[in-house]
Design a protein around this motif. Structure first.
Motif, mmCIF file in Angstrom:
data_model
loop_
_atom_site.group_PDB
_atom_site.id
_atom_site.type_symbol
_atom_site.label_atom_id
_atom_site.label_comp_id
_atom_site.label_asym_id
_atom_site.label_seq_id
_atom_site.Cartn_x
_atom_site.Cartn_y
_atom_site.Cartn_z
ATOM 1 N N ILE A 1 0.777 -0.921 0.307
ATOM 2 C CA ILE A 1 0.186 0.245 -0.160
ATOM 3 C C ILE A 1 0.861 1.388 0.315
ATOM 4 N N LEU A 2 0.526 2.468 -0.529
ATOM 5 C CA LEU A 2 1.281 3.618 -0.959
ATOM 6 C C LEU A 2 1.477 4.158 0.269
ATOM 7 N N LEU A 3 1.831 4.714 0.424
ATOM 8 C CA LEU A 3 1.463 5.977 1.694
ATOM 9 C C LEU A 3 1.853 7.425 0.649
ATOM 10 N N GLU A 4 1.399 8.688 1.150
ATOM 11 C CA GLU A 4 1.066 9.931 0.162
ATOM 12 C C GLU A 4 1.595 10.824 1.067
ATOM 13 N N THR A 5 1.726 10.032 1.943
ATOM 14 C CA THR A 5 2.894 11.270 3.161
ATOM 15 C C THR A 5 3.134 10.391 4.028
ATOM 16 N N PRO A 6 4.413 10.732 4.701
ATOM 17 C CA PRO A 6 4.396 9.597 6.173
ATOM 18 C C PRO A 6 3.670 9.460 7.003
ATOM 19 N N GLY A 7 2.317 10.218 7.161
ATOM 20 C CA GLY A 7 1.337 9.710 7.823
ATOM 21 C C GLY A 7 -0.155 9.433 7.445
ATOM 22 N N ARG A 8 0.511 9.587 5.779
ATOM 23 C CA ARG A 8 -1.383 9.173 5.118
ATOM 24 C C ARG A 8 -1.133 8.219 4.265
ATOM 25 N N LEU A 9 -2.156 7.514 4.193
ATOM 26 C CA LEU A 9 -2.519 6.152 3.191
ATOM 27 C C LEU A 9 -2.756 6.817 1.075
ATOM 28 N N ALA A 10 -2.088 6.736 0.389
ATOM 29 C CA ALA A 10 -3.197 7.078 -0.519
ATOM 30 C C ALA A 10 -4.396 6.236 -0.734
ATOM 31 N N LEU A 11 -5.462 7.101 -0.402
ATOM 32 C CA LEU A 11 -6.607 6.273 -0.420
ATOM 33 C C LEU A 11 -8.061 7.268 -2.109
#
Ligand code: UTP
Length: 464
Positions: A197-207
């Motif tokens: 699963i990709l992280l969009e930012t260090p604290g947020r998933l790419a959803l």
């Protein structure tokens, strides 16, 4: 908290999502934990494992035949337009019709920094898509002397701003009890090579929102399905936020759906260009289904009948009548609607914490499509409409070759000019005209409103 999250992620090889946990503040950790807990890990894993088992659309298109249809030329139609209008009007007057408007998309192609429904599309009035569309619901409710509820689907990308806008604009006149806003779910983007699963930012998933087909699960989860059933709504008019030309709750269209005893009736337009970017409705093994334009191979798209017409003619503008019974039946089925895969460029944070903007597709995204209800629908058929009277989608930013603001506005003006001329008015060449749905819903309504011989020479917005 970190330990329990790790225990959830490890069996699925997704522990990298916590790589930057120690750097996050308390609010950041809470938010990341919320996103992780909302994931359906077994589903994500299953989807990745099955990424190569796609349907063989080439074979499917070769086996497909045209769907049963109500055509505009009428020659072989089982019902007359008069019968259909009477049936549709009776269901409307009995309060059996509700509306579903899906407005959860991210509108990436348009590049507008708000939910697409807030786009000021009115060629003269600059009214927003939301105002025009909700105005059409209000006008239909008034015409039939009933309440027509709106079930409005948002997504986490559009929810807060959409709710605030409706509040601010007093729901464009819709009574409070006739608006039910519900929010669809999201799906994570996966690294195509690894399934991570990709992280969009260090604290947020790419959803991203789980597709307009996410509507089915969201309707059930939110209580909207219970609500519409308890109100006695039997059929839903489904439409999308980007099409201001749509005829909302047109009685003739609804009438064909009802007379045929259909559980899912798509409007269709006869494709002119074989390669038009529209899904086509086809029939395979006695069931209707939509093949997306990107899945329809060129030979099939260009195939013609002996009379020269396109075999796969029935392009879908994504406007449907759907029975509440079908929604209930499928909302309860174990797997729900299938997911479609898309390869996309998705920016992400790599293991070293660097922000990467890929130049090539790097990720798999998953979306559900509402038209996948179709194969399960009983007695389904399609109803052909005139695109000039019902389909002008706003998809792209200015300068694109199709579906831009300029083209949508041109079609809106042309429609209203036609209505005015049919009602006996004279509209000067080049004069932009726009009619509020609350002023007149169609050419017939307009005839009752304007004086014969009316001459319009400058930009005019007819409103109450
Ligand atoms: P599109 O497929 O055109 O997507 O949506 P979009 O998000 O508006 O635009 P792009 O592709 O990012 O440029 C068609 C309709 O389906 C809704 C949209 O709001 C629009 O009304 N939709 C789409 C949802 O409600 N949820 C989704 O997850 C996707």
């Amino acid at each position: 908290m970190k330990e329990s999250l790790l225990a959830q992620l490890k069996p699925f090889g997704q522990e990298h999502l916590l790589a930057f946990w120690d750097r996050l503040d308390k609010a950041g950790r809470t938010e990341l934990a919320r996103q992780i807990e909302a994931l359906d890990m077994p589903l994500v894993q299953r989807l990745y494992e099955r990424r190569n088992n796609r349907s063989d659309f080439r074979a499917l298109a070769d086996r497909a035949s045209p769907p049963p249809a109500i055509r505009r030329n009428g020659a072989n139609n089982p019902f007359t337009p008069e019968q259909a209008r009477a049936q549709g009007a009776a269901a409307l007057a009995a309060g059996q019709i509700g509306t579903i408007l899906v407005a959860g998309g991210q509108g990436t192609r348009l590049g507008f920094p708000h939910p697409k429904g807030m786009y000021p599309i009115g060629p003269v009035s600059k009214r927003t898509l939301f105002e025009i569309l909700v105005g059409k619901i209000g006008a239909a409710a008034r015409r039939y002397g009933v309440r027509i509820p709106l079930y409005l689907m948002t997504s986490p990308a559009t929810d807060a701003e959409t709710r605030a806008f409706f509040r601010e604009q007093r729901r464009f006149g819709l009574p409070e009890e006739d608006l039910f806003v519900f929010c669809q779910g999201t799906m994570p983007a996966l690294d195509e090579a690894t399934g991570k699963i990709l992280l969009e930012t260090p604290g947020r998933l790419a959803l991203s929102p789980d597709g307009h087909g996410g509507m089915l699960a969201a309707l059930a989860r939110s209580g909207a399905l219970d609500d519409l059933e308890s109100r006695g709504i039997r059929h839903l008019f489904y439409f999308q936020v980007d099409n201001p030309l749509v005829e909302v709750c047109g009685p003739e269209f609804l009438g064909y759906h009802l007379l045929a005893g259909s559980e899912f009736t798509p409007q269709v337009i006869a494709k002119q260009d074989p390669l038009a970017r529209l899904g086509v409705v086809v029939q395979v093994d006695g069931r209707l289904q939509v093949i997306e334009y990107s899945d329809l191979h060129e030979d099939a798209a260009r195939r013609r009948n002996a009379d020269g017409t396109l075999t796969h003619w029935a392009g879908s503008p994504a406007i449907h009548a759907i029975s509440a019974v079908l929604l209930r039946r499928l909302a309860g089925s174990a797997e729900g609607l299938p997911f479609h895969y898309a390869r996309k460029k998705v920016p992400y944070v790599d293991a070293a914490g660097r922000q990467i903007t890929p130049g090539e597709p790097n990720a798999l995204k998953f979306e559900r499509f509402i038209f996948d209800l179709l194969p399960a629908a009983r007695n389904a058929l399609v109803v052909e409409i005139d695109p000039a009277e019902g389909f002008a989608p706003l998809k792209n930013a200015p300068g694109a070759v199709e579906d831009t603001e300029e083209m949508v506005q041109k079609m809106m003006i042309a429609q209203h000019r036609r209505w005015l001329e049919r009602a006996g008015a004279d509209v000067a060449e080049g004069a932009a005209v726009e009619i509020s749905p609350l002023y007149a819903l169609d050419a017939e309504g307009l005839k009752r409103k304007i004086a014969a011989g009316l001459r319009i020479t400058e930009p005019t917005y007819l409103r109450e």
